[in-house]
Design a protein around this motif. Structure first.
Motif, short mmCIF file in Angstrom:
data_model
loop_
_atom_site.label_atom_id
_atom_site.label_comp_id
_atom_site.label_asym_id
_atom_site.label_seq_id
_atom_site.Cartn_x
_atom_site.Cartn_y
_atom_site.Cartn_z
N SER A 25 0.82 -1.21 0.00
CA SER A 25 0.00 0.00 0.00
C SER A 25 0.85 1.26 0.00
O SER A 25 0.52 2.25 -0.64
CB SER A 25 -0.93 0.00 1.22
N VAL A 26 1.96 1.23 0.72
CA VAL A 26 2.84 2.40 0.78
C VAL A 26 3.62 2.57 -0.52
O VAL A 26 3.72 3.68 -1.07
CB VAL A 26 3.82 2.29 1.97
N LEU A 27 4.14 1.48 -1.05
CA LEU A 27 5.03 1.56 -2.20
C LEU A 27 4.30 1.59 -3.54
O LEU A 27 4.78 2.22 -4.49
CB LEU A 27 6.01 0.38 -2.18
N VAL A 28 3.17 0.92 -3.62
CA VAL A 28 2.42 0.88 -4.88
C VAL A 28 1.36 1.98 -4.90
O VAL A 28 1.25 2.73 -5.87
CB VAL A 28 1.77 -0.50 -5.09
N VAL A 37 -3.98 -7.75 -8.11
CA VAL A 37 -2.84 -8.65 -7.87
C VAL A 37 -3.20 -9.68 -6.80
O VAL A 37 -2.95 -10.88 -6.98
CB VAL A 37 -1.60 -7.84 -7.45
N VAL A 38 -3.77 -9.24 -5.70
CA VAL A 38 -4.13 -10.17 -4.63
C VAL A 38 -5.18 -11.17 -5.12
O VAL A 38 -5.09 -12.37 -4.83
CB VAL A 38 -4.66 -9.40 -3.41
N GLY A 39 -6.16 -10.69 -5.88
CA GLY A 39 -7.21 -11.57 -6.37
C GLY A 39 -6.68 -12.62 -7.34
O GLY A 39 -7.07 -13.79 -7.28
N ILE A 40 -5.79 -12.20 -8.23
CA ILE A 40 -5.24 -13.14 -9.21
C ILE A 40 -4.38 -14.20 -8.54
O ILE A 40 -4.51 -15.40 -8.82
CB ILE A 40 -4.43 -12.38 -10.28
N LEU A 52 1.52 -8.13 -14.67
CA LEU A 52 1.19 -7.61 -16.00
C LEU A 52 -0.19 -6.96 -16.01
O LEU A 52 -0.37 -5.88 -16.59
CB LEU A 52 1.24 -8.75 -17.03
N ALA A 53 -1.15 -7.60 -15.35
CA ALA A 53 -2.49 -7.02 -15.28
C ALA A 53 -2.47 -5.69 -14.54
O ALA A 53 -3.13 -4.73 -14.93
CB ALA A 53 -3.44 -8.00 -14.57
N GLY A 54 -1.67 -5.62 -13.46
CA GLY A 54 -1.56 -4.37 -12.72
C GLY A 54 -0.93 -3.26 -13.55
O GLY A 54 -1.36 -2.11 -13.50
N LEU A 55 0.08 -3.60 -14.33
CA LEU A 55 0.73 -2.61 -15.18
C LEU A 55 -0.21 -2.10 -16.26
O LEU A 55 -0.24 -0.90 -16.56
CB LEU A 55 1.99 -3.22 -15.82
N PRO A 181 -6.47 -17.35 -13.84
CA PRO A 181 -6.85 -16.05 -13.29
C PRO A 181 -5.91 -14.95 -13.77
O PRO A 181 -4.70 -15.13 -13.82
CB PRO A 181 -6.74 -16.25 -11.77
N GLY A 182 -6.48 -13.81 -14.12
CA GLY A 182 -5.69 -12.68 -14.58
C GLY A 182 -5.70 -12.53 -16.08
O GLY A 182 -5.75 -11.42 -16.61
N VAL A 183 -5.66 -13.65 -16.80
CA VAL A 183 -5.63 -13.59 -18.27
C VAL A 183 -6.94 -13.04 -18.84
O VAL A 183 -6.92 -12.21 -19.75
CB VAL A 183 -5.32 -14.98 -18.85
#
Length: 204
Positions: A25-28, A37-40, A52-55, A181-183
């Motif tokens: 939470s602090v860095l991102v 990210v957590v869900g994937i 990749l999904a986050g980016l 998940p994520g794709v």
């Protein structure tokens, strides 16, 4: 703060340690990407797909930076800090101001307030999540989807934006049973192609 608490509780219940929740939470400092990210990863997806999904989700910050770059000052330190505080809300409040001085004040005030409340909420949610176990029992897991829906609904009045959203949702739902998940989330970007053009709400 409530949305941050939702993330903290969900992340901890998914097996993420409290210290990592706080560090992320602090860095991102990007709620949508953190939830994704957590869900994937929790759903069995690979860390690479999650990153990749986050980016891809955070790629919208590139035009944000072009739109408000002048508000961040000329010093490297302030530009780096301002880039970290650049989220949808701080950009929106800044662009709503007509005078540069008011826009600058709105950006920094909103960004700093959100950073503090988000991280406080994440810590509180993570600590509470350890105690309650499944956040779904208390509806905490619904806070983030509800907040995102509230942000998206006004934009869906525009026909092109609605087509993009519906096409992307259809692709994600149709491919979820067959792909890791994520794709499906990444493939949902195909909605932009099917709609014919990038809508103004997304381009901004």
């Amino acid at each position: 703060m409530v949305t941050g608490a939702s993330f903290g509780a969900i992340a901890v219940s998914s097996g993420t340690p409290v210290w990592l929740v706080c560090a992320m939470s602090v860095l991102v400092f990007a709620g949508g990407s953190q939830f994704m990210v957590v869900g994937i990863v929790a759903g069995g997806g690979s860390p690479l797909a999650a990153v990749l999904a986050g980016l891809v989700l955070n790629a919208r910050h590139l035009p944000f930076g072009l739109a408000i770059g002048d508000l961040l000052g000329t010093r490297l330190a302030t530009r780096v800090l301002g880039s970290h505080l650049m989220v949808d809300e701080s950009v929106a409040f800044a662009l709503a101001q007509r005078e540069p001085a008011r826009a600058r004040a709105a950006f920094w005030t909103c960004g700093a307030a959100l950073f503090l409340t988000w991280n406080a909420g994440c810590l509180a949610g993570a600590l509470v999540g350890q105690a309650i176990g499944d956040p779904g029992r208390f509806g905490i897991d619904a806070a983030f989807p509800a907040a995102m829906l509230a942000l998206v609904l006004p934009a869906l009045r525009e026909p092109t934006t609605l087509r993009v959203a519906m096409a992307g949702a259809a692709i994600a739902v149709a491919t979820s049973p067959f792909l890791p998940p994520g794709v499906p989330i990444l493939l949902a970007l195909g909605g932009l192609v099917l709609a014919g053009r990038v809508p103004a709400a997304v381009a901004r």
